[in-house]
Scaffold this motif. Structure first.
Motif, mmCIF file in Angstrom:
data_model
loop_
_atom_site.group_PDB
_atom_site.id
_atom_site.type_symbol
_atom_site.label_atom_id
_atom_site.label_comp_id
_atom_site.label_asym_id
_atom_site.label_seq_id
_atom_site.Cartn_x
_atom_site.Cartn_y
_atom_site.Cartn_z
ATOM 1 N N MET A 1 0.807 -1.045 0.068
ATOM 2 C CA MET A 1 0.140 -0.030 0.034
ATOM 3 C C MET A 1 1.025 1.228 -0.172
ATOM 4 O O MET A 1 1.966 1.222 0.786
ATOM 5 C CB MET A 1 -0.837 0.113 1.425
ATOM 6 N N GLN A 2 0.621 2.252 -0.786
ATOM 7 C CA GLN A 2 1.238 3.515 -0.776
ATOM 8 C C GLN A 2 0.783 4.344 0.297
ATOM 9 O O GLN A 2 -0.400 4.338 0.533
ATOM 10 C CB GLN A 2 0.888 4.085 -2.149
ATOM 11 N N ARG A 3 2.051 4.634 1.304
ATOM 12 C CA ARG A 3 1.659 5.662 2.196
ATOM 13 C C ARG A 3 1.450 6.986 1.670
ATOM 14 O O ARG A 3 2.024 7.464 0.815
ATOM 15 C CB ARG A 3 2.839 5.868 3.256
ATOM 16 N N LYS A 4 0.525 7.760 2.282
ATOM 17 C CA LYS A 4 -0.112 8.965 1.791
ATOM 18 C C LYS A 4 0.358 10.192 2.899
ATOM 19 O O LYS A 4 -0.136 11.292 2.696
ATOM 20 C CB LYS A 4 -1.454 9.220 1.376
ATOM 21 N N LEU A 5 1.233 10.077 3.892
ATOM 22 C CA LEU A 5 1.459 10.847 4.843
ATOM 23 C C LEU A 5 1.930 11.883 4.246
ATOM 24 O O LEU A 5 2.036 13.040 4.782
ATOM 25 C CB LEU A 5 2.354 10.020 6.074
ATOM 26 N N TYR A 6 3.046 11.820 3.432
ATOM 27 C CA TYR A 6 4.224 12.728 3.167
ATOM 28 C C TYR A 6 4.131 13.417 1.826
ATOM 29 O O TYR A 6 3.516 13.099 0.944
ATOM 30 C CB TYR A 6 5.630 12.285 3.266
ATOM 31 N N ASP A 7 4.467 14.687 1.876
ATOM 32 C CA ASP A 7 4.449 15.610 0.514
ATOM 33 C C ASP A 7 6.037 15.913 -0.007
ATOM 34 O O ASP A 7 6.754 15.317 0.665
ATOM 35 C CB ASP A 7 3.520 16.883 0.668
ATOM 36 N N GLU A 8 6.056 16.824 -1.022
ATOM 37 C CA GLU A 8 7.196 16.929 -1.500
ATOM 38 C C GLU A 8 8.354 17.690 -0.411
ATOM 39 O O GLU A 8 9.410 17.320 -0.521
ATOM 40 C CB GLU A 8 6.968 17.867 -2.443
ATOM 41 N N ASP A 9 7.828 18.416 0.311
ATOM 42 C CA ASP A 9 8.652 19.119 1.395
ATOM 43 C C ASP A 9 9.240 18.241 2.285
ATOM 44 O O ASP A 9 10.451 18.095 2.544
ATOM 45 C CB ASP A 9 7.780 20.272 2.145
ATOM 46 N N HIS A 10 8.360 17.067 2.781
ATOM 47 C CA HIS A 10 8.936 16.283 3.505
ATOM 48 C C HIS A 10 10.056 15.343 2.835
ATOM 49 O O HIS A 10 11.056 15.001 3.559
ATOM 50 C CB HIS A 10 7.862 15.271 4.134
ATOM 51 N N GLU A 11 9.992 15.064 1.887
ATOM 52 C CA GLU A 11 10.954 14.179 0.973
ATOM 53 C C GLU A 11 12.002 15.016 0.720
ATOM 54 O O GLU A 11 13.286 14.457 0.528
ATOM 55 C CB GLU A 11 10.015 13.811 -0.315
ATOM 56 N N LEU A 12 12.055 16.286 0.572
ATOM 57 C CA LEU A 12 13.157 17.088 0.289
ATOM 58 C C LEU A 12 13.938 17.118 1.752
ATOM 59 O O LEU A 12 15.112 17.035 1.767
ATOM 60 C CB LEU A 12 12.910 18.639 -0.015
ATOM 61 N N PHE A 13 13.283 17.186 2.830
ATOM 62 C CA PHE A 13 13.948 17.087 4.221
ATOM 63 C C PHE A 13 14.639 15.616 4.273
ATOM 64 O O PHE A 13 15.538 15.619 5.141
ATOM 65 C CB PHE A 13 12.664 17.299 5.632
ATOM 66 N N ARG A 14 13.855 14.657 3.916
ATOM 67 C CA ARG A 14 14.372 13.278 3.986
ATOM 68 C C ARG A 14 15.618 13.330 3.158
ATOM 69 O O ARG A 14 16.733 12.536 3.764
ATOM 70 C CB ARG A 14 13.429 12.406 3.297
ATOM 71 N N GLU A 15 16.058 14.034 2.125
ATOM 72 C CA GLU A 15 16.882 14.076 1.301
ATOM 73 C C GLU A 15 18.364 14.756 2.092
ATOM 74 O O GLU A 15 19.485 14.044 2.280
ATOM 75 C CB GLU A 15 17.080 14.579 -0.108
ATOM 76 N N VAL A 16 17.986 15.681 2.639
ATOM 77 C CA VAL A 16 18.882 16.252 3.651
ATOM 78 C C VAL A 16 19.277 15.393 4.957
ATOM 79 O O VAL A 16 20.361 15.239 5.010
ATOM 80 C CB VAL A 16 18.132 17.515 4.154
ATOM 81 N N ALA A 17 18.390 14.530 5.327
ATOM 82 C CA ALA A 17 18.465 13.924 6.379
ATOM 83 C C ALA A 17 19.545 12.361 6.099
ATOM 84 O O ALA A 17 20.388 12.074 6.906
ATOM 85 C CB ALA A 17 17.265 13.307 7.323
ATOM 86 N N THR A 18 19.174 11.868 4.878
ATOM 87 C CA THR A 18 19.964 11.044 4.211
ATOM 88 C C THR A 18 21.371 11.258 4.184
ATOM 89 O O THR A 18 22.292 10.589 4.383
ATOM 90 C CB THR A 18 19.393 10.432 2.917
ATOM 91 N N GLU A 19 21.513 12.312 3.642
ATOM 92 C CA GLU A 19 22.818 12.915 3.266
ATOM 93 C C GLU A 19 23.668 13.181 4.517
ATOM 94 O O GLU A 19 24.622 12.707 4.638
ATOM 95 C CB GLU A 19 22.830 14.063 2.461
ATOM 96 N N PHE A 20 23.095 13.640 5.473
ATOM 97 C CA PHE A 20 23.625 13.813 6.746
ATOM 98 C C PHE A 20 24.289 12.625 7.565
ATOM 99 O O PHE A 20 25.110 12.591 7.923
ATOM 100 C CB PHE A 20 22.642 14.696 7.859
ATOM 101 N N ASN A 21 23.060 11.602 7.274
ATOM 102 C CA ASN A 21 23.509 10.249 8.021
ATOM 103 C C ASN A 21 24.728 9.650 7.255
ATOM 104 O O ASN A 21 25.568 9.124 7.933
ATOM 105 C CB ASN A 21 22.317 9.625 7.490
ATOM 106 N N ALA A 22 24.695 9.782 5.859
ATOM 107 C CA ALA A 22 25.932 9.264 5.140
ATOM 108 C C ALA A 22 27.279 10.237 5.513
ATOM 109 O O ALA A 22 28.288 9.474 5.628
ATOM 110 C CB ALA A 22 25.675 9.399 3.730
ATOM 111 N N ARG A 23 26.953 11.461 5.555
ATOM 112 C CA ARG A 23 28.391 12.163 5.807
ATOM 113 C C ARG A 23 28.698 12.105 7.196
ATOM 114 O O ARG A 23 29.927 12.115 7.533
ATOM 115 C CB ARG A 23 27.988 13.603 5.545
ATOM 116 N N GLU A 24 27.790 12.346 8.134
ATOM 117 C CA GLU A 24 28.290 12.675 9.559
ATOM 118 C C GLU A 24 27.957 11.612 10.550
ATOM 119 O O GLU A 24 28.725 11.643 11.752
ATOM 120 C CB GLU A 24 27.498 14.007 10.053
#
Ligand SMILES: Cc1cc2nc3c(=O)[nH]c(=O)nc-3n(C[C@H](O)[C@H](O)[C@H](O)COP(=O)(O)OP(=O)(O)OC[C@H]3O[C@@H](n4cnc5c(N)ncnc54)[C@H](O)[C@@H]3O)c2cc1C
Length: 384
Positions: free
Chosen positions: A1-24
């Motif tokens: 099932m496709q989750r409908k919780l998040y919109d584009e802003d949340h996914e952009l924030f996720r990219e920041v978090a993913t990158e932070f995770n990998a780097r720091e």
């Protein structure tokens, strides 16, 4: 099932978090695990990246992100990368300490703490539990006594996450001068800074989440300025009860995210490994297990997503938050256990994410109020 919780802003924030995770985080996490301590640089790097104090208003240096979905995205990313100790450390700072300061702190108190909590220059912990008082907070014995405009705090706390690394702790202390079990009005909350009389004990050696420091704290007449009283005298237990839904929601979110992550890793593992000339996933038993687990993962996500939206709408009451925490943490306990079994002996080896997730997530039915206390909260609401 496709989750409908998040919109584009949340996914952009996720990219920041993913990158932070990998780097720091990823390059250092094994070292932090060995040392039972993460670096302070990680906190300031997280602050620079805008990952701390999300709900702090702009006037106090934050971004005023009251939408809890952003915090949920962070928790999901820490689960996905198996950096759950960082998730716990941020949780104590952002889901437990911060809401009390935002809701009840004077402007002076906010001025003192919030900007540093956003930049990561001030790391905080919450100190409620004592050796003789965990579920039963009315048995807390740490006391605060007035001394002019200040307070003197004495007592002992235990199991305090960020207890050694943190700069200050939000402390529940008895202020009515009584002994024995207190009443709802007997306790107050204080921000207590490290300094004279504030001593931390040794690291407690946990079974999982080792990169997060957990310790005893001893207070010996620690002088606390009056401004560090949070809200009003005698309201500490009421404040804690009012803010518990956010803490319990966060545990539900983390539980749900770990369950999803472990499920996905297990599907992959059972496709990659063979026995008796077949893939592990080709045994009917494995497929039935995974079918049940996927169903439970999706039911849990759906339930927790509804709880997040209810929280955003200001409608997540104590019983609803307790139900979300109860359900999700019991699911992740069962799911990590069954997924570990599907890994065979490799599931018992710490190199495998499922073993780490199993140990880390075992805390979730205990911490933030045990699930027996959750059932009590829910049962009382039903009976009322
Ligand atoms: C790794 C870790 C990190 C933690 N971090 C923090 C932190 O940062 N700050 C903090 O303040 N605390 C923290 N805690 C403490 C945690 O919140 C407590 O351990 C928890 O609330 C339970 O308290 P207790 O351990 O004293 O258990 P107890 O209260 O002694 O409970 C023992 C058992 O009795 C059951 N029980 C108790 N009362 C009832 C009842 N009325 N009905 C039915 N069953 C009951 C419990 O459910 C449990 O199964 C942490 C704990 C751990 C393990």
């Amino acid at each position: 099932m496709q989750r409908k919780l998040y919109d584009e802003d949340h996914e952009l924030f996720r990219e920041v978090a993913t990158e932070f995770n990998a780097r720091e985080i990823a390059p250092h996490y094994a070292k932090w695990d060995d040392e039972h301590m993460m670096s302070r640089d990680m906190w300031t790097a997280a602050g620079e990246q805008g990952l701390l104090g999300l709900a702090v208003p702009e006037d106090f240096g934050g971004m005023g992100m009251s939408d809890y979905r952003f915090r949920a995205v962070l928790d999901e990313e820490f689960a996905r990368s198996n950096h759950l100790a960082v998730g716990l450390a941020f949780h104590l700072h952002d889901d437990l300490v911060l809401p009390h300061l935002l809701a009840y702190g004077s402007d002076e108190l906010k001025e003192r703490w919030l900007p540093g909590m956003v930049t990561g220059e001030k790391v905080t912990s919450i100190a409620m539990t004592e050796p003789g008082a965990g579920s039963d907070l009315r048995s807390v014995r740490t006391k605060a006594v007035r001394d002019g405009d200040d307070w003197l705090i004495s007592g002992q706390k235990t199991f305090i996450g960020n207890g050694i690394s943190g700069d200050a702790s939000l402390v529940l202390a008895r202020t009515d001068g009584g002994t024995g079990r207190g009443s709802t009005d007997s306790f107050s909350l204080f921000m207590v800074e490290k300094g004279e009389g504030y001593n931390t004990g040794k690291q407690l050696d946990k079974m999982g989440l080792k990169a997060s420091d957990t310790a005893e704290i001893f207070f010996d007449d620690v002088r606390v300025p009056g401004v560090n009283l949070v809200g009003e005298v005698g309201q500490g237990l009421r404040y804690a009860a009012e803010q518990l839904p956010q803490g319990r929601l966060a545990i539900a979110v983390a539980s749900s995210a770990v369950a999803r992550t472990v499920y996905e890793a297990t599907v992959q593992y059972t496709k990659d490994r063979n026995a008796f000339g077949e893939r592990i996933i080709d045994f009917q038993h494995s497929r039935f297990e995974l079918a049940d687990i996927l169903t439970e993962v999706e039911v849990t996500e759906t339930y927790v997503d509804q709880a997040i939206l209810a929280f955003n709408a200001g409608e997540l009451d104590a019983s609803s938050a307790a139900r979300a925490k109860l359900w999700a943490s019991e699911r992740v306990k069962s799911i990590t256990d069954r997924c570990l079994q599907l890994h065979g002996g490799y599931g018992y080896i710490l190199e495998y994410p499922v073993a780490q997730a199993y140990l880390a997530s075992r805390l979730l039915t205990i911490f933030g109020g045990t699930n027996e206390i959750m059932r009590d909260v829910i049962g009382r609401a039903i009976a009322a």
